[in-house]
Design an enzyme around this catalytic site. Structure first.
Site, short mmCIF file in Angstrom:
data_model
loop_
_atom_site.label_atom_id
_atom_site.label_comp_id
_atom_site.label_asym_id
_atom_site.label_seq_id
_atom_site.Cartn_x
_atom_site.Cartn_y
_atom_site.Cartn_z
N HIS A 1 63.65 87.13 -12.64
CA HIS A 1 63.94 86.57 -11.31
C HIS A 1 63.07 87.22 -10.23
CE1 HIS A 1 67.18 89.75 -10.80
NE2 HIS A 1 66.80 89.67 -9.55
N ASP B 1 66.36 88.86 -18.72
CA ASP B 1 65.80 88.80 -17.37
C ASP B 1 64.60 89.75 -17.19
OD1 ASP B 1 65.40 88.37 -14.69
OD2 ASP B 1 67.49 88.63 -14.11
N SER C 1 66.95 95.39 -8.72
CA SER C 1 66.50 94.49 -9.78
C SER C 1 65.15 94.96 -10.29
CB SER C 1 66.36 93.07 -9.25
OG SER C 1 67.58 92.42 -9.37
N1 ARG Z 1 72.49 88.46 -9.09
C1 ARG Z 1 71.15 88.92 -9.31
C2 ARG Z 1 70.55 89.42 -8.01
O1 ARG Z 1 71.25 89.61 -7.06
C3 ARG Z 1 70.30 87.87 -9.94
C4 ARG Z 1 69.92 86.75 -9.03
C5 ARG Z 1 68.99 85.72 -9.62
N2 ARG Z 1 69.65 84.84 -10.57
C6 ARG Z 1 70.38 83.73 -10.23
N3 ARG Z 1 70.94 83.04 -11.20
N4 ARG Z 1 70.53 83.30 -9.02
O2 ARG Z 1 69.42 89.27 -7.64
N1 GLU Z 2 69.96 90.99 -8.86
C1 GLU Z 2 69.92 91.99 -7.85
C2 GLU Z 2 68.51 92.17 -7.29
O1 GLU Z 2 67.73 91.30 -7.28
C3 GLU Z 2 70.45 93.26 -8.39
C4 GLU Z 2 71.88 93.11 -8.53
C5 GLU Z 2 72.63 93.90 -7.51
O2 GLU Z 2 72.80 93.46 -6.37
O3 GLU Z 2 73.03 95.01 -7.91
O4 GLU Z 2 68.16 93.15 -6.71
#
Ligand code: ARG
Ligand code: GLU
Length: 719
Positions: free
Chosen positions: A85, A221, A654
């Site tokens: 991502h 990921d 991330s």
């Molecule tokens: N929750 C993760 C973060 O905050 C992954 C976000 C990307 N993935 C998604 N399905 N939206 O970045």
């Molecule tokens: N997916 C999140 C990021 O892009 C990390 C997840 C979190 O917030 O801990 O940084």
């Protein structure tokens, strides 16, 4: 006495929950604060191994990837791993119908096939220094805010200038502990960063928004890049004959895997947390701001998803937008739940009451801090209103919402600039170039019915949810001319505007003399009405109260530190390099539900469902599963995919390296589990878990799935 009892209870409850560790620590202070604790938990290295300016250390292999992610170097030839991502937009930009790397994945089979990326950079930290004294020189508590800020800004500039003398680095100063400490960061930025490999989205984004923020998780990921440098190993703009960057350090990779209770450390760039805010802040979020923002995003997502499900082409156009809207939407919901479960507001109120007692029991303290919480209360009562209006307006014209109106806003900016500077101005020309690109990409991912349906819904919901003093003038027009019928108003707008016409806009960019005409366009007018409210009213109040809070926070932090002199406070996250450490561990999600700490390929096959877009498993992966062709990535007859640990992380982490007790890479951080996402505001050791990709799954995909095993030859694998 009471306070002591509370401390003891806190201490015991931490002891009972094992080694879950709150905190995002400064690498330069590891030696002072944490290393003993870390070693007791099993860490076998020293603070110098993690961060040193005298010899190669782990920090030389941890980078800021792009604008908001972390990445790490995994070979002596500049190979880098981060999340899928995080590489998503780079991958998307290289994709077209004939070679759709998002869907198919991409693998360079030789260095020549690695793909350069415009506007992608990788930032290495050379060193960080405490510059508090220099920054606060000449500042005292008597100075008015404005004067104080002025002096600080001047001091920061001279600190930065000094750090930059002839070294080709860049530098900036950031504030810590709400402005009670300052650190200088000296960095080296590389801009020739090439895409080496990415799995198909059906692996890299497996589970999609359905599984996002959730455990059990099965997302692969990751994506792979390579940093290139000039022949002198220094940063150089893209050139075909640049050479792979030779890093001072790269992470060795462990194939041994993880067991429950193992030490883990996450080394990366957490973006922002608010751990020391008063109860009023939590109340504002839980009772007002979050519920309203969740509500408006639910409406957005319903509309967008409806269209996405109706047509695969629209799905592609809106996939990234929906993911981004959904990401915070889901996290906010989790935060409310988690904070309520913790009874966070009451907890904060109780500790504020104890704190107040302590303050009032001493005259000097009373003079300094006696009014602090009252001032917080009155400031938050105003700040809350402005903050909601600001966020909500951004939900209307920012954040992938009224896209036609937002595009019109960009052109309105051009019209202004042309009026001021004339058509031949260099700034005008570069804005025209930027707008041309922007317009192309806008229409590539635009389907008018979505926007037309969305716009009145957003306008109406703003109207009902936000106090009337923040209503843009356009509502009066809607009432007068359209008898309050927002849909009719929007339909008219879409009939008349040129901002749904790609060619016509391009034509305007060719004939800047014509540009004036756009001032009459209804989309420009709507933009201006909203923007006027935003800039002239909302932001003025927002800044005022925000600054007031800033200065209260600085004083409160000082007071809290005096109140608990023995406690090691960690500074709130501010997208600077931090260390979180903890152990591999499952958790009890809800009554009677205990989650195991790891997931496997079996779970991917269990989720497989060709009818659900997020759960379509690629044929090739199924084949590997059938033939059990797992090689050295196998454990107990399957392949491990993700694991949980107790490291305190947040957005920005991330792509962060997750290492074991010997400092070897065991995973790549990519998410947190839903029940614990309130950790940005209050950490619960029983529920807060970061989610990492097991590095063996990444290697399995590279080697067995993609047939790019040659990449492993340059890595340092520890079997
Ligand atoms: N929750 C993760 C973060 O905050 C992954 C976000 C990307 N993935 C998604 N399905 N939206 O970045
Ligand atoms: N997916 C999140 C990021 O892009 C990390 C997840 C979190 O917030 O801990 O940084």
């Amino acid at each position: 006495m009471i306070r002591k009892t509370i401390l003891i209870i806190v201490f015991i409850s931490l002891a009972l929950t094992g080694q879950a560790k709150e905190g995002m620590w400064l690498p330069v202070l590891l030696d002072k604060f944490n290393i003993g604790d870390m070693q007791q938990m099993g860490f076998k290295l020293t603070a110098e191994d993690v961060y040193s300016i005298n010899h190669a250390s782990m920090k030389d292999a941890v980078v800021i990837f792009g604008g908001g992610c972390t990445g790490e170097i995994i070979s002596p030839e500049g190979l880098l791993i981060t999340n899928h991502h995080c590489g998503f937009s780079a991958i998307q930009k290289h994709s077209s119908v004939s070679h759709d790397y998002l869907t198919e994945g991409f693998w360079a089979m030789s260095r020549q096939e690695e793909l350069p990326n415009e506007n992608l950079s990788v930032t290495f930290l050379k060193r960080m220094d405490d510059v508090t004294e220099a920054v606060l020189e000449g500042v005292n508590s008597e100075l008015p805010m404005v004067k104080r800020d002025e002096i600080i800004a001047r001091n920061i500039k001279s600190v930065v200038d000094k750090a930059l003398k002839d070294n080709g680095y860049s530098a900036h100063v950031e504030k810590f502990y709400a402005g009670n400490q300052y650190y200088l960061f000296v960095e080296e930025v590389f801009t020739d960063v090439r895409l080496v490999g990415a799995p198909p989205s059906a692996i890299g984004k497996f589970g999609g928004d359905t599984d996002n923020w959730m455990w059990p998780r099965h997302t692969g990921d990751f994506s792979i890049f390579r940093v290139y440098a000039g022949k002198d190993n220094k940063p150089a703009g893209y050139a075909p004959d640049n050479v792979p960057f030779k890093p001072a350090y790269h992470f060795p990779i462990s194939l041994k895997g993880v067991n429950e209770g193992d030490f883990t450390m996450v080394f990366g760039y957490p973006g922002s947390t608010a751990e020391y805010v008063p109860s009023f802040h939590l109340q504002m979020l839980i009772n007002d701001v979050y519920p309203k923002l969740i509500n408006v995003r639910t409406q957005k997502l319903n509309i967008i998803k409806h269209y996405m499900e109706s047509d695969p082409a629209i799905r592609i156009q809106y996939a990234a937008k929906a993911a981004s809207i959904s990401n915070s939407w889901k996290r906010w919901k989790g935060e409310i739940k988690g904070l309520n479960k913790l009874d966070a507001v009451t907890r904060k109120q109780q500790s504020e009451a104890e704190f107040t007692k302590w303050v009032l029991s001493d005259d000097t303290r009373k003079r300094k801090w006696g009014n602090l919480l009252d001032e917080y209360r009155t400031t938050y009562s105003k700040y809350g209103e402005y903050s909601l209006a600001r966020s909500y307006l951004l939900e209307l014209i920012g954040r992938n919402s009224m896209e036609t109106v937002a595009l019109a806003g960009l052109y309105a900016g051009l019209v202004d600039l042309v009026e001021r500077n004339g058509v031949d101005d260099a700034k005008v020309q570069s804005l025209v170039t930027a707008l041309r690109k922007r317009t192309d990409s806008h229409f590539k991912d635009f389907y008018q019915p979505v926007d037309q349906k969305l716009s009145p819904v957003l306008l109406n919901s703003y109207r009902t949810e936000v106090p009337i003093v923040f209503h843009p003038a356009v509502y009066t027009e809607i009432d007068k001319k359209y008898k309050g019928d927002t849909e009719k108003f929007v339909d008219q707008l879409f009939q008349k505007t040129v901002f749904t016409n790609h060619e016509e806009l391009m034509d305007y960019l060719m004939n800047l003399q014509k540009l004036k005409k756009l001032k009459k366009d209804p989309a420009v007018k709507l933009y201006q009405s909203i923007s006027q409210m935003y800039h002239d009213k909302v932001m003025v109040g927002y800044r005022l109260y925000h600054d007031r809070l800033d200065s209260l926070n600085q004083i409160y932090m000082q007071a809290l530190m005096a109140y608990e002199p023995e406690r090691h406070f960690y500074p709130d996250a501010n997208f600077t390099l931090r260390i979180a450490y903890g152990d591999v561990k499952g958790y009890e999600a809800r009554d009677a539900v205990y989650y195991n700490y790891f997931s496997t390929l079996e779970g991917i096959m269990e989720k497989d469902n060709p009818d659900i877009y997020d759960y379509r498993v690629p044929e090739r992966l199924k084949e590997l599963y059938r033939t059990k062709d797992y090689g050295r990535y196998e454990q107990d007859g399957t392949v491990p995919v993700c694991f949980l640990a107790t490291n305190h992380t947040t957005g920005g982490n991330s792509g962060s390296p997750v290492v074991n007790a010997s400092g070897q890479l065991i995973g790549v951080n990519f998410d947190r589990a839903w029940e614990g996402v309130m950790s940005d505001l209050m950490f619960n050791p029983n529920q807060c878990r970061n989610i990492s990709l097991d590095i063996r799954y990444a290697l399995f995909i590279i080697d067995k799935f993609a047939g790019a095993g040659y990449l492993l030859d340059e890595m340092t694998l520890v079997e």
